[in-house]
Write a protein that holds these residues in place. Structure first.
Motif, short mmCIF file in Angstrom:
data_model
loop_
_atom_site.label_atom_id
_atom_site.label_comp_id
_atom_site.label_asym_id
_atom_site.label_seq_id
_atom_site.Cartn_x
_atom_site.Cartn_y
_atom_site.Cartn_z
N SER A 1 0.82 -1.21 0.00
CA SER A 1 0.00 0.00 0.00
C SER A 1 0.86 1.26 0.00
O SER A 1 0.62 2.19 -0.78
N LEU A 2 1.84 1.31 0.88
CA LEU A 2 2.67 2.50 0.96
C LEU A 2 3.50 2.70 -0.31
O LEU A 2 3.73 3.83 -0.75
N GLY A 3 3.94 1.61 -0.90
CA GLY A 3 4.76 1.72 -2.10
C GLY A 3 3.96 2.00 -3.36
O GLY A 3 4.43 2.69 -4.26
N SER A 4 2.75 1.47 -3.43
CA SER A 4 1.94 1.60 -4.65
C SER A 4 1.03 2.82 -4.63
O SER A 4 0.66 3.35 -5.67
N THR B 1 -6.61 -6.05 2.65
CA THR B 1 -7.11 -6.81 3.79
C THR B 1 -7.71 -5.86 4.83
O THR B 1 -7.28 -4.71 4.95
N THR B 2 -8.67 -6.37 5.56
CA THR B 2 -9.38 -5.53 6.52
C THR B 2 -8.64 -5.38 7.84
O THR B 2 -9.08 -4.62 8.71
N ASP B 3 -7.51 -6.08 8.00
CA ASP B 3 -6.79 -6.02 9.27
C ASP B 3 -5.72 -4.93 9.29
O ASP B 3 -5.05 -4.74 10.31
N VAL B 4 -5.53 -4.22 8.18
CA VAL B 4 -4.58 -3.11 8.15
C VAL B 4 -5.35 -1.82 8.41
O VAL B 4 -6.31 -1.50 7.70
N THR B 5 -4.92 -1.07 9.42
CA THR B 5 -5.62 0.15 9.80
C THR B 5 -4.99 1.37 9.13
O THR B 5 -3.84 1.33 8.68
N SER B 6 -5.74 2.47 9.11
CA SER B 6 -5.22 3.70 8.51
C SER B 6 -4.02 4.23 9.30
O SER B 6 -3.13 4.87 8.72
N ASP B 7 -3.96 3.95 10.59
CA ASP B 7 -2.81 4.40 11.39
C ASP B 7 -1.53 3.74 10.91
O ASP B 7 -0.45 4.34 10.98
N GLU B 8 -1.64 2.50 10.43
CA GLU B 8 -0.45 1.77 10.02
C GLU B 8 0.11 2.25 8.68
O GLU B 8 1.24 1.91 8.33
N VAL B 9 -0.68 3.03 7.94
CA VAL B 9 -0.22 3.58 6.67
C VAL B 9 -0.29 5.11 6.71
O VAL B 9 -0.35 5.77 5.67
N GLU C 1 1.81 7.36 7.20
CA GLU C 1 2.89 8.15 6.58
C GLU C 1 2.52 8.59 5.17
O GLU C 1 3.12 9.53 4.64
N ASN C 2 1.53 7.95 4.56
CA ASN C 2 0.98 8.39 3.28
C ASN C 2 -0.47 8.79 3.53
O ASN C 2 -1.35 7.95 3.60
N PRO C 3 -0.75 10.10 3.67
CA PRO C 3 -2.11 10.55 4.03
C PRO C 3 -3.18 10.12 3.02
O PRO C 3 -4.32 9.88 3.41
N VAL C 4 -2.81 10.04 1.74
CA VAL C 4 -3.78 9.62 0.73
C VAL C 4 -4.17 8.16 0.95
O VAL C 4 -5.36 7.81 0.96
N VAL C 5 -3.18 7.31 1.15
CA VAL C 5 -3.46 5.89 1.41
C VAL C 5 -4.25 5.73 2.70
O VAL C 5 -5.19 4.92 2.76
N ALA C 6 -3.91 6.51 3.71
CA ALA C 6 -4.63 6.42 4.99
C ALA C 6 -6.10 6.80 4.81
O ALA C 6 -7.00 6.11 5.33
N ALA C 7 -6.36 7.87 4.04
CA ALA C 7 -7.74 8.28 3.80
C ALA C 7 -8.51 7.21 3.04
O ALA C 7 -9.67 6.90 3.36
N LEU C 8 -7.87 6.65 2.03
CA LEU C 8 -8.54 5.62 1.23
C LEU C 8 -8.73 4.33 2.02
O LEU C 8 -9.68 3.58 1.77
N THR C 9 -7.83 4.07 2.96
CA THR C 9 -7.98 2.89 3.82
C THR C 9 -9.26 3.01 4.65
O THR C 9 -10.03 2.05 4.78
N ASP C 10 -9.50 4.19 5.20
CA ASP C 10 -10.74 4.40 5.96
C ASP C 10 -11.97 4.27 5.07
O ASP C 10 -13.05 3.87 5.53
N GLN C 11 -11.82 4.63 3.79
CA GLN C 11 -12.96 4.60 2.88
C GLN C 11 -13.17 3.25 2.20
O GLN C 11 -14.18 3.05 1.53
N SER C 12 -12.25 2.32 2.38
CA SER C 12 -12.37 1.02 1.72
C SER C 12 -13.66 0.30 2.10
O SER C 12 -14.18 -0.52 1.34
N GLN C 13 -14.19 0.61 3.27
CA GLN C 13 -15.43 -0.02 3.72
C GLN C 13 -16.60 0.32 2.80
O GLN C 13 -17.60 -0.40 2.76
N TYR C 14 -16.48 1.41 2.03
CA TYR C 14 -17.55 1.83 1.14
C TYR C 14 -17.36 1.32 -0.29
O TYR C 14 -18.25 1.48 -1.12
N GLY C 15 -16.22 0.72 -0.56
CA GLY C 15 -15.93 0.26 -1.92
C GLY C 15 -16.82 -0.90 -2.34
O GLY C 15 -17.11 -1.80 -1.55
N VAL C 16 -17.28 -0.86 -3.57
CA VAL C 16 -18.09 -1.95 -4.12
C VAL C 16 -17.55 -2.34 -5.48
O VAL C 16 -17.01 -1.51 -6.22
#
Length: 420
Positions: free
Chosen positions: A340-343, A349-357, A359-374
Motif C-alpha cells: 500500500s505505501l509503495g503503490s 485486507t481488513t486487518d490493516v488500519t489507517s494508522d499503520e499507513v 505516513e501516506n495521508p492519501v493511502v490512509a484516507a482511502l484505507t478508511d474509505q475502503s469499507q464503502y468500496g463496491v
C-alpha cells in the motif's frame, strides 16, 4: 456462466500506461524449484514495489521462483490468450476484473475456490467486495491486487472562502456546491463551479453506478440482470439533473479527464477520482482534501477501480499450488502495508488500519474509505455498447432529457447487448 461481453479494459483511469516488455519462460521445474512467470502491467512506484515483493518472496523460501514480466496492459490482454493457447503463457496474470469473465469462459483460468476455502490461506482477511471483482457465477477466478474506491477531492481554500463544511449527505453536497459556485457577472456561466459531476466516460466508469447504488438502485445485478430502469435510479438521475440544470453547480458534458483538468486548474471546488489526483493537485499547487462520497438515501457505495491476479490454465497442479503459496504470502499483514505505501493503493485486507499507513495521508484516507468500496459490475464486462448506453442516459439527463425515458432506453440497449 452468464454471457460475457467482449470489451476494452478500462485501465486509463488507473494511470497505468507503461512501456517496457519482456517475457519470462513458462513455468517449469528447474533445479528443484517450481518456476512461475507472472505477467502484470504495473509501472513506476506500483510496479517497482510489486517486483520487489516478488523478489522478497523468492528469497523467503527455496522451492518457488517467480519471474515478473511487465507488459503494457493492452499488450498483455491482447497477447495472453494466444500465448496460453500455444502453451507459452504465464502461470500468474494480473488483469482488470472486467476481463476475467471472458478469460474464464474460454477455459484460460483455473478456479481458486479451494484456496479461498483453505482456512490457512489468509483469504478470510480480504475485503469481500475486492474478492467479488474476481468472481464469476459464484466461482472465484481472481485474488485482488488493487481495489480503490471512488473518492471526493475538494479544494480547501475554496471551502474556507465560502465558509462551508465538507458535505456528508447528498443534500449537504448540493447545498455546498451551490455556495461554492461563483458567477460574478451573472451571465449564467460560472467562473467557478462547486462540483465537476462527470456525466460520460467517468472515472473507471464508476461515478454513476456509485450514485445509483447510493440511491438504492443498480445497473446490472450479480446475476447479469439489467436493472438500470428503476424508480430509484430515476429519482437519483432527476435529483442530480435538477441540481446541474437549475443550480448550475457543474458544467455538463464532462469526462473524467475533463473533471481532473478543471480541478487542477482551480475552476471547481469538488471532483470525484482516485489517488492520482493527489499528485495532479500537488503539481498544480492545489491545497486539497480527501473525503468519502457523501451518503445518498441508501448510504455510501463507491465503485472501485480494481486489478486481480489469476492462475492460468497453463499451470500444472504443482504450479497452481506454488502460485497459491505466493498469494498467501502476499496478503500477510506486513506485506500489505509495504504494498500500500509503495503503490499508493489502499490495503486489500481488513486487518490493516489507517494508522499503520499514516505516513501516506492519501493511502490512509482511502484505507478508511475502503469499507464503502463496491465491485463494479462483477462477473460482467462493461462493453463499449453498455458504457455508451449508460453515458447517453446520464449525459442527456444532465442536459435536460427526461430521466425515466432515458433509463428505459438504456435498459433495452443494455439487455440486448448482454444477450449477444
Amino acid at each position: 456462466m452468464k454471457k460475457a461481453i467482449a470489451g476494452t479494459a478500462i485501465v486509463g483511469a488507473l494511470m497505468l500506461a507503461i512501456t517496457g516488455c519482456s517475457t519470462a519462460d513458462s513455468g517449469s521445474d528447474s533445479g528443484g524449484k517450481v518456476e512461475l512467470s507472472f505477467w502484470h502491467g504495473y509501472t513506476e512506484a506500483d510496479g517497482d514495489v510489486l517486483n520487489d515483493l516478488v523478489t522478497q518472496f523468492n528469497k523467503s523460501q527455496d522451492t518457488i521462483e517467480i519471474t515478473p514480466s511487465v507488459k503494457p496492459w493492452a499488450t498483455l490482454l491482447d497477447t495472453a490468450l494466444p500465448a496460453l493457447s500455444s502453451g507459452n503463457g504465464p502461470q500468474i496474470m494480473a488483469m482488470p476484473p472486467e476481463n476475467i469473465p471472458v478469460f474464464a469462459s474460454k477455459g484460460a483460468l483455473d478456479s481458486l475456490d479451494s484456496w479461498y476455502d483453505d482456512p490457512d490461506s489468509g483469504a478470510a482477511a480480504l475485503n469481500p467486495e475486492a474478492v467479488a471483482t474476481g468472481t464469476v457465477d459464484g466461482t472465484k477466478y481472481g485474488v485482488p491486487l488493487s481495489f480503490t474506491p471512488l473518492t471526493m477531492f475538494y479544494n480547501k481554500a475554496m471551502f474556507d472562502a465560502a465558509g462551508v463544511a465538507v458535505p456528508t449527505t447528498w443534500d449537504e453536497w448540493v447545498t455546498a456546491a451551490k455556495a461554492l459556485t461563483v458567477d460574478s457577472n451573472s451571465d449564467g456561466t460560472p467562473e467557478q463551479y462547486g462540483l465537476a459531476l462527470q456525466d460520460n466516460v467517468t472515472v473507471g466508469n464508476g461515478v454513476w453506478p456509485s450514485l445509483f447504488k447510493s440511491g438504492g438502485g443498480d445497473v446490472v445485478t450479480a446475476d447479469g440482470e439489467v436493472v438500470i430502469d428503476s424508480p430509484e435510479n430515476a429519482k437519483t438521475l432527476a435529483f442530480w439533473a435538477d441540481a446541474v440544470q437549475n443550480d448550475k453547480i457543474s458544467p455538463t458534458g464532462l469526462t473524467g479527464a475533463d473533471a481532473d483538468g478543471l480541478f487542477s486548474a482551480g475552476k471547481v471546488a469538488m471532483t470525484l477520482g482516485g489517488p492520482w489526483l493527489a499528485t495532479v493537485s500537488k503539481e498544480a499547487g492545489i491545497d486539497y482534501g480527501i473525503a468519502a462520497l457523501p451518503a445518498g438515501p441508501e448510504g455510501i457505495s463507491a465503485s472501485a477501480l480494481a486489478v486481480d491476479m489469476s492462475v492460468t490454465s497453463d499451470s500444472t497442479d504443482e504450479e497452481k499450488a506454488a502460485a497459491e503459496t505466493f498469494f498467501t504470502w502476499f496478503f500477510q499483514h506486513d506485506n500489505m502495508i509495504t504494498w500500500s505505501l509503495g503503490s499508493g493503493w489502499p490495503p486489500l485486507t481488513t486487518d490493516v488500519t489507517s494508522d499503520e499507513v499514516a505516513e501516506n495521508p492519501v493511502v490512509a484516507a482511502l484505507t478508511d474509505q475502503s469499507q464503502y468500496g463496491v465491485a463494479l459490475l462483477p462477473g460482467v464486462i462493461p462493453s463499449t455498447d453498455v458504457l455508451t448506453s449508460l453515458d447517453t442516459a446520464t449525459q442527456k439527463a444532465m442536459s435536460g432529457g427526461d430521466p425515466s425515458a432515458l433509463l428505459a432506453t438504456a435498459q433495452d440497449e443494455m439487455t440486448a447487448t448482454l444477450a449477444k
